[in-house]
Design an enzyme around this catalytic site. Structure first.
Site, PDB file in Angstrom:
ATOM      1  N   GLN A 133      40.978  34.841  34.245  1.00 34.23           N
ATOM      2  CA  GLN A 133      40.623  36.239  34.467  1.00 34.23           C
ATOM      3  C   GLN A 133      40.909  37.048  33.214  1.00 34.23           C
ATOM      4  OE1 GLN A 133      42.937  36.887  38.098  1.00 34.23           O
ATOM      5  NE2 GLN A 133      41.051  36.876  39.313  1.00 34.23           N
ATOM      6  N   ASP A 177      45.393  34.301  34.061  1.00 29.89           N
ATOM      7  CA  ASP A 177      44.939  35.666  33.850  1.00 29.89           C
ATOM      8  C   ASP A 177      45.410  36.094  32.462  1.00 29.89           C
ATOM      9  OD1 ASP A 177      44.914  38.582  33.781  1.00 29.89           O
ATOM     10  OD2 ASP A 177      44.480  38.495  35.928  1.00 29.89           O
ATOM     11  N   GLU A 189      48.873  31.809  40.408  1.00 29.95           N
ATOM     12  CA  GLU A 189      48.729  32.740  39.290  1.00 29.95           C
ATOM     13  C   GLU A 189      50.043  33.451  38.979  1.00 29.95           C
ATOM     14  OE1 GLU A 189      46.078  36.693  38.106  1.00 29.95           O
ATOM     15  OE2 GLU A 189      46.515  36.252  40.199  1.00 29.95           O
ATOM     16  N   GLU A 226      38.541  40.861  36.223  1.00 30.06           N
ATOM     17  CA  GLU A 226      39.458  41.581  37.099  1.00 30.06           C
ATOM     18  C   GLU A 226      40.007  42.800  36.356  1.00 30.06           C
ATOM     19  OE1 GLU A 226      42.660  40.268  40.446  1.00 30.06           O
ATOM     20  OE2 GLU A 226      43.260  39.899  38.383  1.00 30.06           O
TER      21      GLU A 226
END
Length: 258
Positions: A202, A176, A141, A238
């Site tokens: 995310q 993300d 990530e 998240e």
């Protein structure tokens, strides 16, 4: 329709960790994720997942000494033996929870440092190989430097280059959307281009990292885009609730499990 996973590190903090599984299920989630499971036993987590009919979407491999400021060890020289032990530990939890993807944090290092680059590639290759033996994906990530200054993998282009170079079938991108917007923007186009590499997504609002219901990003559009792209993985929530977790779930009601 996206399948949302409650992030139990950031959400449901009104409850002790194991009770967060119950609270997430009661709120309509069918999956959960969190940073680290290692303060609970694998058996205790497995029991909560089974009791609540929850899927384990994701968790991280051990990050080194988190309390001392470490944010992973994969790119750090001299830590490879520790990383190998960490992979074994994470696989114990993955077996108990039936997790099918794990995130390997890179650590704090200069991405221009050739030693760090070599260490990171060695670590990623090893971890992906060990996870492949168990039918598990490894995800990496990119994390923005505002939230995590000095993080090695701080650029989506660097992640894409590494994924292309290593070409490991179970090595995927953890996309993300919050980090992407801060680092590069151009979220929808990036999703379209990178979707074959993506193993986990995310979400959070930008810039506040709260519920995905306002500020810079049009999440209803992005959720529809994920459907158009045929994304069938989990979408991890998240974010930090701006007030109570339950009070902020208005955005989630159309997606909640009844």
């Amino acid at each position: 329709m996206p399948v949302f996973a409650a992030n139990l590190t950031m959400m449901f903090n009104e409850w002790p960790f194991l009770d967060r599984f119950d609270a997430a299920a009661d709120a309509g989630f069918c999956a959960v994720e969190y940073l680290f499971p290692y303060e609970a036993t694998p058996q205790a987590i497995a029991e909560r997942l089974a009791r609540n009919k929850l899927q384990q979407a994701l968790f991280n491999l051990p990050p080194g000494d988190w309390a001392a400021g470490e944010r992973g060890i994969a790119a750090l020289p001299g830590r490879f033996d520790e990383l190998k032990s960490d992979v074994d530990r994470a696989l114990t939890y993955a077996a108990a929870t039936d997790a099918k993807r794990l995130h390997l944090m890179a650590g704090l290092a200069d991405p221009r440092d050739e030693v760090a680059m070599s260490c990171y590639q060695q670590s990623v290759t090893y971890a992906a190989g060990r996870l492949a033996e168990k039918g598990i994906d490894l995800v990496i990530e990119p994390i923005n430097s505002r939230n995590m200054p000095g993080y090695y993998l701080n650029d989506f282009n660097l992640a894409e280059t590494l994924l292309t170079k290593l070409a490991l079938p179970n090595l995927k991108l953890q996309f993300d959307i919050y980090h992407r917007q801060i680092m590069h923007g151009d979220v929808a186009i990036a999703l379209r281009r990178l979707i074959p590499m993506i193993g986990h997504i995310q979400i959070a609002s930008v810039p506040s990292r709260q519920e995905p219901d306002g500020e810079e990003l049009n999440y209803p559009y992005l959720f529809e885009e994920l459907d158009r792209l045929g994304y069938d993985g989990f979408v991890g929530c998240e974010y930090n609730p701006r007030a109570g977790t339950l009070d902020g779930l208005g955005w989630f009601k159309p997606f909640a499990r009844s």
